[in-house]
Write a protein that holds these residues in place. Structure first.
Motif, short mmCIF file in Angstrom:
data_model
loop_
_atom_site.label_atom_id
_atom_site.label_comp_id
_atom_site.label_asym_id
_atom_site.label_seq_id
_atom_site.Cartn_x
_atom_site.Cartn_y
_atom_site.Cartn_z
N ASP A 22 44.12 61.00 16.16
CA ASP A 22 43.33 60.61 17.34
C ASP A 22 43.46 59.11 17.61
O ASP A 22 43.56 58.68 18.77
CB ASP A 22 41.86 60.98 17.15
N SER A 23 43.45 58.32 16.53
CA SER A 23 43.60 56.87 16.68
C SER A 23 44.96 56.53 17.29
O SER A 23 45.06 55.68 18.19
CB SER A 23 43.46 56.17 15.32
N ILE A 24 46.01 57.21 16.82
CA ILE A 24 47.36 56.96 17.33
C ILE A 24 47.43 57.32 18.81
O ILE A 24 47.99 56.56 19.62
CB ILE A 24 48.40 57.75 16.52
N ARG A 25 46.86 58.47 19.17
CA ARG A 25 46.87 58.89 20.58
C ARG A 25 46.08 57.92 21.47
O ARG A 25 46.34 57.83 22.67
CB ARG A 25 46.27 60.30 20.71
N SER A 26 45.14 57.21 20.86
CA SER A 26 44.33 56.24 21.61
C SER A 26 44.98 54.86 21.67
O SER A 26 44.37 53.91 22.17
CB SER A 26 42.94 56.12 20.97
N GLY A 27 46.21 54.76 21.14
CA GLY A 27 46.94 53.51 21.25
C GLY A 27 46.98 52.67 19.99
O GLY A 27 47.45 51.52 20.02
N ALA A 28 46.51 53.21 18.86
CA ALA A 28 46.45 52.43 17.63
C ALA A 28 47.82 52.17 17.03
O ALA A 28 48.73 53.00 17.12
CB ALA A 28 45.57 53.15 16.60
N LEU A 29 47.95 51.01 16.41
CA LEU A 29 49.09 50.68 15.55
C LEU A 29 48.61 50.85 14.12
O LEU A 29 47.61 50.25 13.72
CB LEU A 29 49.54 49.24 15.79
N ILE A 30 49.30 51.70 13.34
CA ILE A 30 48.85 51.99 11.99
C ILE A 30 49.87 51.53 10.95
O ILE A 30 51.05 51.38 11.23
CB ILE A 30 48.56 53.50 11.79
N ALA A 31 49.37 51.31 9.73
CA ALA A 31 50.22 51.16 8.56
C ALA A 31 50.05 52.44 7.75
O ALA A 31 48.92 52.86 7.49
CB ALA A 31 49.79 49.94 7.74
N TYR A 32 51.17 53.06 7.38
CA TYR A 32 51.06 54.36 6.70
C TYR A 32 52.15 54.52 5.65
O TYR A 32 53.21 53.89 5.74
CB TYR A 32 51.13 55.50 7.73
N PRO A 33 51.92 55.37 4.63
CA PRO A 33 52.90 55.53 3.56
C PRO A 33 53.98 56.54 3.92
O PRO A 33 53.77 57.45 4.72
CB PRO A 33 52.03 56.08 2.41
N THR A 34 55.17 56.35 3.35
CA THR A 34 56.26 57.32 3.50
C THR A 34 56.87 57.57 2.12
O THR A 34 56.39 57.04 1.12
CB THR A 34 57.35 56.81 4.46
N ASP A 35 57.98 58.32 2.09
CA ASP A 35 58.64 58.58 0.83
C ASP A 35 59.50 57.41 0.36
O ASP A 35 60.08 57.46 -0.72
CB ASP A 35 59.50 59.86 0.92
N SER A 36 59.58 56.35 1.15
CA SER A 36 60.30 55.16 0.70
C SER A 36 59.31 54.01 0.49
O SER A 36 59.12 53.53 -0.62
CB SER A 36 61.39 54.77 1.69
N CYS A 37 58.66 53.57 1.55
CA CYS A 37 57.67 52.50 1.44
C CYS A 37 56.72 52.58 2.64
O CYS A 37 56.86 53.47 3.48
CB CYS A 37 58.35 51.13 1.39
N PHE A 38 55.76 51.68 2.71
CA PHE A 38 54.84 51.67 3.84
C PHE A 38 55.59 51.30 5.12
O PHE A 38 56.57 50.57 5.11
CB PHE A 38 53.71 50.67 3.62
N ALA A 39 55.10 51.85 6.23
CA ALA A 39 55.69 51.58 7.53
C ALA A 39 54.60 51.26 8.54
O ALA A 39 53.43 51.58 8.34
CB ALA A 39 56.50 52.79 8.00
N LEU A 40 55.00 50.62 9.62
CA LEU A 40 54.15 50.44 10.80
C LEU A 40 54.49 51.55 11.78
O LEU A 40 55.67 51.87 11.95
CB LEU A 40 54.38 49.08 11.44
N GLY A 41 53.48 52.13 12.42
CA GLY A 41 53.78 53.23 13.34
C GLY A 41 52.80 53.28 14.51
O GLY A 41 51.64 52.88 14.40
N CYS A 42 53.30 53.81 15.64
CA CYS A 42 52.47 54.03 16.81
C CYS A 42 53.07 55.18 17.61
O CYS A 42 54.14 55.70 17.29
CB CYS A 42 52.34 52.76 17.66
N GLN A 43 52.38 55.57 18.67
CA GLN A 43 52.86 56.66 19.50
C GLN A 43 54.14 56.24 20.23
O GLN A 43 54.33 55.07 20.56
CB GLN A 43 51.78 57.06 20.51
N LEU A 44 54.99 57.21 20.49
CA LEU A 44 56.32 56.96 21.05
C LEU A 44 56.29 56.12 22.33
O LEU A 44 57.08 55.21 22.50
CB LEU A 44 57.01 58.30 21.30
#
Length: 206
Positions: A22-44
């Protein structure tokens, strides 16, 4: 101040994942974990989020952003994949690889390499990321969370929250993350070119 989402690494709480989506759909920029390292992410389609990633990481216009996809069917909507390349990528996913390919018209122009018209794509092997992608129903526009002047990404959610509290909107924490970014393979010419050696084994692309 960034929201902090504490997510179980093996059994992600549906309610929490829904809150992140919901935060991403509302325009949020997030820091999140992956199988390699943390990433920055947002909606396309989040142009402001894209600009904020560029600003945080001090990236130029030739940087390849990555579309983090849930599965191969989703990946195929955004890049052109011929049969030989399909087999090579299929054998390596999900996993800690980013593949650079010619983009389809589904990819916003501002994400493309200005000359090559390419974009990075990957399918992560990470329970929490996969749960988030399933909830979103679309790829995450992403970039490795590697700050300017630093050699390795941060590995702990609390540290990211502390240091980036006023430049990201949310931090997703599911425990310690790795420090090696993905291995990057450029398939845009049809032949495999190893651009970066990272967490994914490069042997099959040598």
């Amino acid at each position: 101040m960034a929201k902090y989402f504490d997510v179980h690494p093996e059994n992600p709480q549906r309610r929490t994942i829904s809150g992140v989506a919901d935060s991403i759909r509302s325009g949020a920029l997030i820091a999140y974990p992956t199988d390699s390292c943390f990433a920055l992410g947002c909606q396309l389609g989040n142009r402001e989020g894209l600009a904020r990633i560029r600003q945080i990481r001090e990236l130029g216009d030739k940087h390849h952003f990555t579309l983090v996809c849930q599965n191969f069917a989703q990946l195929g909507q955004f890049v052109h994949v011929d049969n030989d390349v399909f087999r090579a990528i299929k054998a390596s996913t999900p996993g800690a690889y980013t593949f650079i390919l010619k983009a389809t018209s589904e990819v916003p122009r501002q994400l493309l390499h200005p000359k090559k018209k390419t974009v990075g794509v990957r399918i992560p092997d990470h329970v929490v990321t996969q749960a988030l992608l399933e909830e979103l129903g679309e790829p995450l526009l992403s970039s490795t969370l590697l700050l300017p002047g630093e050699d390795e990404p941060m590995t702990q959610g609390w540290e990211i929250k502390e240091r980036l509290d006023h430049v990201v909107d949310a931090v997703v924490d599911s425990g310690d993350c790795g420090t090696r970014p993905t291995t990057v393979i450029d398939f845009s010419t049809g032949e495999a070119e190893i651009v970066r050696r990272g967490a994914g084994d490069t042997a099959r692309f040598e």
